[in-house]
Design a protein around this motif. Structure first.
Motif, short mmCIF file in Angstrom:
data_model
loop_
_atom_site.label_atom_id
_atom_site.label_comp_id
_atom_site.label_asym_id
_atom_site.label_seq_id
_atom_site.Cartn_x
_atom_site.Cartn_y
_atom_site.Cartn_z
N VAL A 8 17.36 -4.23 3.91
CA VAL A 8 17.84 -3.27 3.22
C VAL A 8 17.02 -2.88 1.81
CG1 VAL A 8 19.82 -2.16 2.01
CG2 VAL A 8 20.08 -3.83 3.64
N VAL A 9 16.48 -3.90 1.31
CA VAL A 9 15.37 -3.69 0.25
C VAL A 9 14.18 -2.76 0.90
CG1 VAL A 9 13.96 -4.85 -1.36
CG2 VAL A 9 16.23 -5.72 -1.20
N ALA A 10 13.94 -3.23 1.86
CA ALA A 10 12.57 -2.80 2.18
C ALA A 10 12.87 -1.25 2.64
CB ALA A 10 12.24 -3.39 3.66
N ARG A 11 13.95 -0.77 3.35
CA ARG A 11 14.33 0.46 3.56
C ARG A 11 14.41 1.15 2.58
NH1 ARG A 11 13.98 4.19 7.22
NH2 ARG A 11 13.16 5.40 5.39
N LEU A 23 5.09 1.00 -1.22
CA LEU A 23 5.89 0.19 -2.37
C LEU A 23 6.33 -1.14 -1.58
CD1 LEU A 23 8.33 2.50 -3.98
CD2 LEU A 23 5.58 1.96 -4.64
N CYS A 24 6.40 -2.32 -2.46
CA CYS A 24 7.05 -3.62 -1.69
C CYS A 24 7.76 -4.12 -2.86
CB CYS A 24 5.79 -4.52 -0.85
SG CYS A 24 4.81 -4.99 -2.41
N GLN A 36 -7.65 -11.84 -1.64
CA GLN A 36 -8.43 -10.84 -2.42
C GLN A 36 -8.27 -9.33 -1.48
OE1 GLN A 36 -10.16 -11.23 -5.06
NE2 GLN A 36 -9.29 -13.48 -5.02
N ALA A 37 -7.74 -9.34 -0.48
CA ALA A 37 -7.59 -8.21 0.23
C ALA A 37 -6.51 -7.52 -0.45
CB ALA A 37 -7.38 -8.38 1.88
N PHE A 38 -5.69 -7.96 -1.27
CA PHE A 38 -4.61 -7.10 -1.66
C PHE A 38 -4.37 -7.00 -3.22
CE2 PHE A 38 -3.50 -9.43 2.48
CZ PHE A 38 -2.85 -8.11 3.15
N SER A 39 -4.14 -5.85 -3.57
CA SER A 39 -3.72 -5.82 -5.07
C SER A 39 -2.59 -4.82 -5.35
CB SER A 39 -5.05 -5.15 -5.99
OG SER A 39 -5.01 -3.69 -5.07
N PHE A 40 -1.98 -5.34 -6.29
CA PHE A 40 -0.57 -4.32 -6.82
C PHE A 40 -0.42 -3.97 -7.96
CE2 PHE A 40 -0.08 -8.02 -3.60
CZ PHE A 40 0.64 -7.27 -2.65
N ARG A 41 0.33 -3.01 -8.46
CA ARG A 41 0.51 -2.22 -9.65
C ARG A 41 2.07 -2.76 -9.87
NH1 ARG A 41 -0.78 2.20 -8.27
NH2 ARG A 41 -3.03 1.99 -8.85
N ASP A 42 2.53 -3.33 -11.05
CA ASP A 42 3.87 -3.57 -11.37
C ASP A 42 4.69 -2.23 -11.54
OD1 ASP A 42 6.28 -4.47 -12.18
OD2 ASP A 42 5.45 -5.95 -13.72
N LEU A 43 5.84 -2.06 -10.93
CA LEU A 43 6.75 -0.79 -11.20
C LEU A 43 7.84 -1.17 -12.03
CD1 LEU A 43 6.32 1.20 -7.87
CD2 LEU A 43 5.04 1.35 -10.05
N GLY A 44 7.93 -2.38 -12.46
CA GLY A 44 9.14 -2.80 -13.07
C GLY A 44 10.40 -2.92 -12.31
N GLY A 56 12.62 -6.22 -8.63
CA GLY A 56 11.02 -6.13 -8.71
C GLY A 56 10.23 -5.32 -7.87
N ALA A 57 9.94 -4.23 -8.19
CA ALA A 57 9.09 -3.42 -7.32
C ALA A 57 7.55 -3.61 -7.54
CB ALA A 57 9.51 -2.06 -7.22
N ARG A 58 6.73 -3.42 -6.82
CA ARG A 58 5.34 -3.40 -6.75
C ARG A 58 4.78 -2.20 -5.99
NH1 ARG A 58 7.08 -6.34 -9.81
NH2 ARG A 58 6.52 -8.67 -10.37
#
Length: 211
Positions: A8-11, A23-24, A36-44, A56-58
């Motif tokens: 449900v969260v993924a949807r 988004l994840c 190293q292949a992944f980088s994320f930005r914090d969306l709160g 918590g979303a990225r």
């Protein structure tokens, strides 16, 4: 056949993502920590429909110029019998016999995805698809699903054809869908009525427009 809160969260995160955006949850970021292949930005913290606590979303950062990056939907498998029944109802609609179909089931089992696949098929076969959603919460506007469906149609319709489709209902529907006046600037304000009469006029105008 996967189900449960993570699905449900993924949807819901898919629904919140904009065009070209990935988004994840923060859980996914923690599982991939150190790679190293992944980088994320914090969306709160995000409030997601059907989830009691904020999540918590990225945002997944990626290079749009990289040839290996492809944004596609995962293959749709299963649900053959349900899709066949929906297809049968579409054929009946083409023959002049409309119907109401209700798709029900536990959260996360793929109802939204099946509707997406079916509406894609309907569009490709020449059907007009109008879609609107209900959202939980006090901020949801009155008649929200109908307003969203009509607004989407208004944005893509030819002005002359739109005027013919709306008929006498243009004025009351413009109160429901303000963007209608951007497409048809000469739509007049409807005559004021008592609340019950106003509601009936609105429902009748929408019904006649859909017909």
């Amino acid at each position: 056949d996967y189900f449960g809160t993570p699905v449900v969260v993924a949807r819901r995160l898919c629904d919140r993502a904009g065009p070209g955006q990935l988004l994840c949850s923060a859980v996914v970021e923690s599982l991939l920590a150190g790679r190293q292949a992944f980088s994320f930005r914090d969306l709160g913290e995000l409030e997601l429909k059907g989830i009691a606590a904020p999540v918590g979303a990225r945002e997944v950062a990626y290079d749009t110029e990289q040839p290996g990056v492809l944004l596609t939907r995962t293959p749709f498998v299963g649900r053959a019998s349900e899709m066949a029944r929906l297809g049968q109802k579409l054929d009946e609609a083409r023959a002049g016999r409309g119907a109401l179909v209700m798709l029900i089931g536990e959260p996360g089992i793929g109802k939204s995805r099946m509707i997406e696949e079916f509406t894609d098929h309907a569009r490709q076969s020449g059907a007009t698809v109008m879609s609107g959603r209900c959202f939980e919460g006090e901020w949801a506007p009155p008649y929200g699903p109908f307003a969203e469906a009509i607004a989407g149609y208004v944005g893509a319709a030819d002005p002359d054809g739109l005027r013919a489709d709306l008929g006498y209902g243009a004025a009351p529907i413009a109160r429901l869908v303000p963007s209608l006046r951007d497409a048809l600037s000469d739509v007049p304000e409807p005559e004021p009525l008592q609340p019950d009469e106003e509601r009936f006029r609105m429902l009748d105008a929408v019904s006649q427009f859909l017909i």
